[in-house]
Every structure is written in C-alpha cells, then in structure tokens.
Motif scaffolding. Structure first.
Motif, PDB file in Angstrom:
ATOM      1  N   ALA A  68       0.810  -1.223   0.000  1.00 26.78           N
ATOM      2  CA  ALA A  68       0.000   0.000   0.000  1.00 26.78           C
ATOM      3  C   ALA A  68       0.838   1.266   0.000  1.00 26.78           C
ATOM      4  N   CYS A  69       2.135   1.155   0.223  1.00 27.84           N
ATOM      5  CA  CYS A  69       2.965   2.362   0.350  1.00 27.84           C
ATOM      6  C   CYS A  69       3.486   2.798  -1.012  1.00 27.84           C
ATOM      7  N   PRO A  70       3.022   3.947  -1.534  1.00 28.27           N
ATOM      8  CA  PRO A  70       3.485   4.400  -2.857  1.00 28.27           C
ATOM      9  C   PRO A  70       4.969   4.732  -2.865  1.00 28.27           C
ATOM     10  N   LEU A  71       5.551   5.016  -1.706  1.00 27.33           N
ATOM     11  CA  LEU A  71       6.967   5.377  -1.657  1.00 27.33           C
ATOM     12  C   LEU A  71       7.863   4.145  -1.501  1.00 27.33           C
ATOM     13  N   GLY A  72       7.276   2.975  -1.394  1.00 24.04           N
ATOM     14  CA  GLY A  72       8.090   1.763  -1.215  1.00 24.04           C
ATOM     15  C   GLY A  72       8.932   1.807   0.046  1.00 24.04           C
ATOM     16  N   ALA A  73       8.364   2.396   1.095  1.00 18.06           N
ATOM     17  CA  ALA A  73       9.150   2.594   2.327  1.00 18.06           C
ATOM     18  C   ALA A  73       9.282   1.320   3.163  1.00 18.06           C
ATOM     19  N   ILE A  74       8.441   0.327   2.889  1.00 17.58           N
ATOM     20  CA  ILE A  74       8.533  -0.926   3.662  1.00 17.58           C
ATOM     21  C   ILE A  74       9.197  -1.960   2.764  1.00 17.58           C
TER      22      ILE A  74
ATOM     23  N   GLN B 111      13.170   7.937   6.741  1.00 14.65           N
ATOM     24  CA  GLN B 111      13.292   9.172   5.971  1.00 14.65           C
ATOM     25  C   GLN B 111      12.123   9.325   4.997  1.00 14.65           C
ATOM     26  N   LYS B 112      11.735   8.211   4.380  1.00 14.28           N
ATOM     27  CA  LYS B 112      10.582   8.282   3.472  1.00 14.28           C
ATOM     28  C   LYS B 112       9.306   8.574   4.265  1.00 14.28           C
ATOM     29  N   CYS B 113       9.157   7.928   5.398  1.00 14.41           N
ATOM     30  CA  CYS B 113       7.931   8.122   6.191  1.00 14.41           C
ATOM     31  C   CYS B 113       7.809   9.559   6.686  1.00 14.41           C
ATOM     32  N   LEU B 114       8.948  10.201   6.921  1.00 15.00           N
ATOM     33  CA  LEU B 114       8.907  11.595   7.389  1.00 15.00           C
ATOM     34  C   LEU B 114       8.258  12.501   6.347  1.00 15.00           C
TER      35      LEU B 114
ATOM     36  N   ASN C 140       3.742   9.246  13.222  1.00 16.58           N
ATOM     37  CA  ASN C 140       2.589   8.412  13.580  1.00 16.58           C
ATOM     38  C   ASN C 140       2.005   7.848  12.284  1.00 16.58           C
ATOM     39  N   ARG C 141       2.078   6.531  12.108  1.00 17.03           N
ATOM     40  CA  ARG C 141       1.667   5.907  10.846  1.00 17.03           C
ATOM     41  C   ARG C 141       0.299   5.238  10.934  1.00 17.03           C
ATOM     42  N   LEU C 142      -0.418   5.425  12.054  1.00 11.85           N
ATOM     43  CA  LEU C 142      -1.668   4.682  12.218  1.00 11.85           C
ATOM     44  C   LEU C 142      -2.662   4.949  11.092  1.00 11.85           C
TER      45      LEU C 142
ATOM     46  N   ALA D  42      -1.813   6.353   8.173  1.00 14.64           N
ATOM     47  CA  ALA D  42      -1.119   6.387   6.873  1.00 14.64           C
ATOM     48  C   ALA D  42      -1.591   5.221   5.999  1.00 14.64           C
ATOM     49  N   ALA D  43      -1.215   5.255   4.734  1.00 10.37           N
ATOM     50  CA  ALA D  43      -1.661   4.218   3.789  1.00 10.37           C
ATOM     51  C   ALA D  43      -1.309   2.819   4.291  1.00 10.37           C
ATOM     52  N   CYS D  44      -0.117   2.667   4.880  1.00 13.34           N
ATOM     53  CA  CYS D  44       0.300   1.346   5.391  1.00 13.34           C
ATOM     54  C   CYS D  44      -0.586   0.916   6.553  1.00 13.34           C
TER      55      CYS D  44
END
Ligand code: SF4
Ligand code: SF4
Length: 274
Positions: free
Chosen positions: A183-189, A212-215, A233-235, A237-239
């Motif tokens: 689900a993460c468009p930035l490929g952060a995971i 850094q991407k999540c920031l 806080n990623r609750l 967020a898309a992920c």
C-alpha cells in the motif's frame, strides 16, 4: 494480590479498554534507557493499557475527507485516573505515556549507575511481555481486539497484580499478507530486508521501514510532535490503513463491525502526484 478482573474493572472505570500485566522480572534484561524499572526500581508489576481509537478517526483519511490524528498514546487524564485507583489499593503507581524514543536521552547522568533522563519505556517490548499483542510486519503494534486501533500507556507499580502470559498469538499474517508494504506508494517498507525481533522468547519477523521516506509521507502519516526527526505516527497512513482494512476484512479481530472499514479504493497520492 490484585486480580486481573479487579484491575480490568478499574481500567474500564478509567476509560481504558484493555490491560495486560507483566511481573517486573520480565523486564529485568531490558536496556536501562528503555526500561520502566529504571523509573521505578521497586516495581513489581508493569501494566500496559490500551484504549480503543474509534474507527471513524481512520475513515476520514481513508476517504480523503478529513485528516485527523489517531493518537498513539493514551491521554494523561485516563492514566492518572487508573493510577489513582491503584494507589487506593495501597501501592505506588507511576503513569507513563512515553514520548518519541528518538528524542532521548537529552540530559546528563547525575548519579553513578543511573541513566540519563529521560527513560522511554519500550512499548513494543511491553506489548508482548504484558500479553496484550505483537509487533506487526510493518512495525505497528497489533492487538487481537482492535488490530492497529489503540492508543497505549504504561503504569509501573509496586502492587502485585495477577500477571498475563507472554503474548504468543498471531494477529499479523506477515509475508503471506504484506498488504502494508504493497500500500505504500513510496516503497518505504522493504520486504527484502527483515529482522527477527525476539521478546520474552517469542520471535517475530519485521520488515525494514525507511524512516526518511515516512517523514515525507503524504498519505496520512502525522509528524511526531515531541520530536521532528522521530518516526511519524503511521496509524492513519496508507500502510496502517491497509493493515486495518485487512484485519477488519479477515474477521480475526474481536471487535467486529456490521460494515466494512474499506468500502472503495482508498484515497491516496501516488508518487507522480507529489
Ligand atoms: S507512513 Fe507513509 S511512507 Fe511510511 S510506510 Fe506508511 S504509507 Fe509508506
Ligand atoms: S498488513 Fe498484513 S503483513 Fe502488514 S502488518 Fe498488517 S497484518 Fe501484518
């Protein structure tokens, strides 16, 4: 010894929905800077509290209609109230709603053998040790009751409280699911880089998350107001929402709803939109 039933009754009266208890011994080997026993060495029980976050807090970001923060930590008032109940039982109860781990320490050691202020209790460790839940593949903390939808707080007390077993269940489907990563468009995971995290003898695989991407996440993450460089806080967020949608649809969670959390393609910005 205070029974778990009595503790839960006090917690409910304080506005807290679930509690898990670990005897202090389970924390003896935790790094001092992140150990609640550094705050209260005479403690006999560590109580991890969870307060359910309404699903509506997540729905606004899901639909792109309302951006609001799903608080990760239980408000001080609730923890204070529960601590007061526990002190009426004759103990000392230290409420703790820890701020970002990355912020500390920021002071100096003032006594030999002590730690620099402040101590940030490790909530991931507490989650498993207190029997409340586990670390998900994407690093978010998951409970069987609410999935990702809880705020957390800790009480450190010298009361002896009936303990819970270490959490050995499974909420997260890990590599078989990995919807958080997809689900993460930035490929952060990065599912190609994983770490095995062992807590109280229980090992779980966690994927690497690029802080850094999540920031700079434009899809529902909120900056940590206590420290700008901390993992946001990623609750919502898309992920986090992909995880919530998955757990909601799986029927695994104890708190079920008559309607699905995810009702259409979720709102979101793709890489080329940024
Ligand atoms: S917070 Fe945003 S950037 Fe980070 S993993 Fe989640 S969706 Fe991706
Ligand atoms: S989306 Fe799936 S793999 Fe990711 S944390 Fe949630 S349950 Fe685990």
């Amino acid at each position: 010894m205070l029974s778990k039933q009595e503790l839960l009754a006090y917690a409910k009266r304080s506005g807290i929905d679930a509690v898990g208890v670990a005897p202090a011994e389970r924390f003896r080997d935790v790094e001092p800077q992140r150990n609640p026993l550094s705050i209260f060495p005479q403690a006999r029980s560590i109580v991890l509290c969870a307060q359910e976050i309404p699903r509506g807090v997540f729905r606004g970001t899901e639909e792109g209609t309302l951006w609001t923060r799903a608080g990760r930590l239980i408000g001080a008032h609730y923890m204070y109230t529960l601590a007061r109940f526990l002190e009426d039982e004759g103990g000392v109860a230290v409420p703790s709603s820890p701020m970002a781990a990355e912020r500390w320490p920021e002071g100096v050691v003032f006594r030999t053998g002590s730690v620099a202020p402040n101590v940030y209790p490790d909530l991931s460790y507490a989650m498993v040790a207190c029997g409340l839940g586990e670390i998900g593949y994407c690093g978010l903390l998951l409970t069987p009751q609410f999935g990702t939808r809880q705020a957390l707080g800790l009480i450190i007390t010298d009361l002896e409280i009936e303990p819970d077993p270490v959490f050995t269940g499974t909420v997260c489907d890990r590599e078989q699911c990995a919807k958080c990563a997809a689900a993460c468009p930035l490929g952060a995971i990065d599912t190609s880089k994983t770490t095995d995290v062992t807590i109280c003898g229980v090992t779980r695989t966690v994927a690497e998350v690029n802080r850094q991407k999540c920031l700079y996440c434009p899809n529902g993450a909120f900056p940590d107001t206590t420290y700008s460089e901390a993992m946001p806080n990623r609750l919502t967020a898309a992920c986090g929402r992909a995880c919530l949608a998955h757990l909601d649809a799986s029927g695994k969670l104890e708190h079920r709803y008559a309607t699905a959390f995810r009702r259409r393609e979720p709102w979101g910005l793709d890489l080329h939109d940024i």
